[in-house]
Design an enzyme around this catalytic site. Sequence first.
Site, PDB file in Angstrom:
ATOM      1  NE  ARG A 133      45.855  41.576  40.312  1.00  0.00           N
ATOM      2  CZ  ARG A 133      44.722  42.028  40.832  1.00  0.00           C
ATOM      3  NH1 ARG A 133      44.410  43.309  40.756  1.00  0.00           N
ATOM      4  NH2 ARG A 133      43.879  41.214  41.423  1.00  0.00           N
ATOM      5  NE  ARG A 135      70.737  32.175  46.967  1.00  0.00           N
ATOM      6  CZ  ARG A 135      71.944  32.647  47.249  1.00  0.00           C
ATOM      7  NH1 ARG A 135      72.811  32.890  46.294  1.00  0.00           N
ATOM      8  NH2 ARG A 135      72.290  32.889  48.497  1.00  0.00           N
ATOM      9  CE  LYS A 169      44.913  40.113  44.874  1.00  0.00           C
ATOM     10  NZ  LYS A 169      44.592  40.842  46.106  1.00  0.00           N
ATOM     11  CD  GLU A 177      45.630  49.456  47.813  1.00  0.00           C
ATOM     12  OE1 GLU A 177      45.034  49.050  46.806  1.00  0.00           O
ATOM     13  OE2 GLU A 177      46.628  48.900  48.283  1.00  0.00           O
TER      14      GLU A 177
HETATM   15  C1  LIG Z   1      45.121  45.874  48.460  1.00  0.00           C
HETATM   16  C2  LIG Z   1      44.076  45.681  47.432  1.00  0.00           C
HETATM   17  N1  LIG Z   1      43.657  46.732  46.712  1.00  0.00           N
HETATM   18  C3  LIG Z   1      42.715  46.620  45.751  1.00  0.00           C
HETATM   19  C4  LIG Z   1      42.096  45.398  45.501  1.00  0.00           C
HETATM   20  C5  LIG Z   1      41.061  45.291  44.419  1.00  0.00           C
HETATM   21  O1  LIG Z   1      41.601  44.636  43.314  1.00  0.00           O
HETATM   22  P1  LIG Z   1      40.729  43.779  42.315  1.00  0.00           P
HETATM   23  O2  LIG Z   1      39.705  44.695  41.748  1.00  0.00           O
HETATM   24  O3  LIG Z   1      41.682  43.299  41.287  1.00  0.00           O
HETATM   25  O4  LIG Z   1      40.125  42.680  43.095  1.00  0.00           O
HETATM   26  C6  LIG Z   1      42.495  44.267  46.230  1.00  0.00           C
HETATM   27  C7  LIG Z   1      41.890  42.976  45.962  1.00  0.00           C
HETATM   28  O5  LIG Z   1      42.144  41.983  46.561  1.00  0.00           O
HETATM   29  C8  LIG Z   1      43.503  44.414  47.210  1.00  0.00           C
HETATM   30  O6  LIG Z   1      43.903  43.358  47.942  1.00  0.00           O
END
Ligand SMILES: Cc1ncc(COP(=O)(O)O)c(C=O)c1O
Length: 296
Positions: free
Chosen positions: A54, A107, A154, A187
């Site tokens: 990821r 850059r 992320k 989420e």
């Molecule tokens: C915005 C967000 N959603 C979901 C998750 C959960 O992801 P994971 O199960 O890969 O930790 C995270 C984890 O840091 C996150 O920052």
Amino acid sequence: MEKELRVYIDGEFYQQSEAKISVYDHGLLYGDGIFEGIRAYDGVVFKLDEHLDRLYRSAHAMMLKISLAKTEMKKAVLDTLKTNNLRHAYIRLVVTRGVGDLGLDPRKCSNPTIIIITTPLIQLHSEDRKKNGITAMVSWVKRDPVDATTHEIKSLNYLNSILAKIEANIASVDEAICLDKRGFVSEGVAENIFMVKNGEIRTPPTTTGALPGITREVVIRLAKRLRYAIAERNMTPNELFNADEVFFTGTAAEIIPVREINKRVIGTGKTGPITQRLMEEFFKLTKDPKEGTLIP
Ligand SMILES: Cc1ncc(COP(=O)(O)O)c(C=O)c1O
């Protein structure tokens, strides 16, 4: 004095108090960087390969060229844990665009900064909350859309989540839930969300701007193995309020039941049977060396 933990920065280890980077680093100036939060359970780094995959996908989307190959990065993570003699740990792996000038042009940054911080396990919620559920609220802060600073990457841009968390703090609830621009549930601030209705488990698709969570993937796989009906499907706040069960997933949060959202009691207000079962099976998996990478 207690021995300080050591932090990896660009191939060197520094004492925690000496672990510093430049004020010209674009990770600080612009949030230009990416990260992973990873856990090690009893000498096994849970889903390390998946986290690294990821990280490199995030880097690819941001055109951030990481100077280490994936195998070298893996070794650096394991070396950091070994150096700190940690077997049960939370790992924060950060790659920033590196040092540049005061303009945002990437850059100008020639060397990404790689940071690995390890710490004995963190606990986001109390034992009581983990068992009996947390409270949450749907916040006014919308998840950044997929054509903006989407959480599909992320990145170090977490202001979107922080604003939502501030609302949760003001309202004295444990967590916030973000909707997407259309009003569908996306989420939590650092967790994916699931609901259960009439025996079917549902989670929003990442097209809502939600992070493709590693724990989310594990739970989807577990649910299939346990022969539950499971769907990645949009859900409305109304559906969430009327769910039989709701839970969050995340590396830090693990699986945590939600017992109340905007003061609406979810289901019976107690941890539901499907959530309970998934939690039990999830904790079994975290103890399985096949599910991760052994710390040498
Ligand atoms: C915005 C967000 N959603 C979901 C998750 C959960 O992801 P994971 O199960 O890969 O930790 C995270 C984890 O840091 C996150 O920052």
